[in-house]
Design a protein around this motif. Structure first.
Motif, PDB file in Angstrom:
ATOM      1  N   CYS A   7       0.849  -1.185   0.000  1.00  0.00           N
ATOM      2  CA  CYS A   7       0.000   0.000   0.000  1.00  0.00           C
ATOM      3  C   CYS A   7       0.889   1.242   0.000  1.00  0.00           C
ATOM      4  O   CYS A   7       1.862   1.320   0.749  1.00  0.00           O
ATOM      5  CB  CYS A   7      -0.910  -0.002   1.230  1.00  0.00           C
ATOM      6  N   ASN A   9       0.150   4.325   0.882  1.00  0.00           N
ATOM      7  CA  ASN A   9      -0.050   5.313   1.954  1.00  0.00           C
ATOM      8  C   ASN A   9       1.114   5.184   2.944  1.00  0.00           C
ATOM      9  O   ASN A   9       1.278   4.137   3.571  1.00  0.00           O
ATOM     10  CB  ASN A   9      -1.374   5.042   2.676  1.00  0.00           C
ATOM     11  N   CYS A  12       0.064   3.768   6.263  1.00  0.00           N
ATOM     12  CA  CYS A  12      -0.738   2.535   6.311  1.00  0.00           C
ATOM     13  C   CYS A  12      -0.379   1.699   7.545  1.00  0.00           C
ATOM     14  O   CYS A  12      -1.260   1.173   8.222  1.00  0.00           O
ATOM     15  CB  CYS A  12      -0.532   1.717   5.039  1.00  0.00           C
ATOM     16  N   ARG A  20      -3.217  -5.915  10.118  1.00  0.00           N
ATOM     17  CA  ARG A  20      -1.862  -5.378   9.964  1.00  0.00           C
ATOM     18  C   ARG A  20      -0.877  -5.951  10.992  1.00  0.00           C
ATOM     19  O   ARG A  20       0.314  -5.708  10.909  1.00  0.00           O
ATOM     20  CB  ARG A  20      -1.897  -3.847  10.087  1.00  0.00           C
ATOM     21  N   CYS A  55      -4.698   0.016  -0.225  1.00  0.00           N
ATOM     22  CA  CYS A  55      -5.463  -1.108   0.312  1.00  0.00           C
ATOM     23  C   CYS A  55      -6.942  -0.771   0.449  1.00  0.00           C
ATOM     24  O   CYS A  55      -7.778  -1.671   0.383  1.00  0.00           O
ATOM     25  CB  CYS A  55      -4.868  -1.604   1.612  1.00  0.00           C
ATOM     26  N   CYS A  59      -6.779   4.749   3.001  1.00  0.00           N
ATOM     27  CA  CYS A  59      -5.364   4.932   2.672  1.00  0.00           C
ATOM     28  C   CYS A  59      -5.201   5.795   1.424  1.00  0.00           C
ATOM     29  O   CYS A  59      -4.306   6.642   1.370  1.00  0.00           O
ATOM     30  CB  CYS A  59      -4.690   3.580   2.487  1.00  0.00           C
TER      31      CYS A  59
HETATM   32 ZN   LIG Z   1      -3.101   0.989   3.263  1.00  0.00          ZN
END
Ligand SMILES: [Zn+2]
Length: 120
Positions: A7, A9, A12, A20, A55, A59
């Motif tokens: 991702c 970002n 993230c 995560r 994702c 994000c």
């Molecule tokens: Zn993300």
């Protein structure tokens, strides 16, 4: 192109979700989400998709908020663009309401509207 992206970002990995969490024992971390490229490509062609790089919408918008000035400068718009069209003007009967002092009175009037017929 690789089959997975991280991702994009930069924050993230700071978002607290169970998906995560990585690591073992006392060495747990929140990790950037790994994205399977083409996960929303239902036509099975090579059409790029924004969600190959982010994702989710959260994000994507965190990224856009953080880098909006850089994006606007990189893809700057210095003047408006124009699309040639043909326009037909049409008259039609519409209504407006006038307050008489104790009630609204519906009054017909001849209005006009523009209809975009096609691109030239
Ligand atoms: Zn993300």
């Amino acid at each position: 192109m690789s089959d997975y992206n991280w991702c994009h970002n930069p924050s993230c990995h700071e978002i607290e979700t169970q998906s995560r969490v990585r690591g073992t024992g006392d060495n747990k971390v929140l990790r950037t989400i790994k994205i399977k490229v083409g996960r929303y490509n239902y036509n099975n062609d090579n059409t790029p998709n924004i969600y190959d790089y982010f994702c989710n919408q959260n994000c994507l918008h965190q990224f856009l908020q953080k880098f909006c000035v850089e994006i606007a400068n990189t893809y700057s718009v210095k003047q408006p663009s124009e699309t040639p069209i043909k326009v037909k003007t049409e008259k039609y009967e519409s209504y407006r309401y006038r307050w008489s002092g104790n009630e609204h009175i519906r009054e017909p009037y001849q209005a006009t509207r523009k209809i975009i017929e096609n691109k030239a």
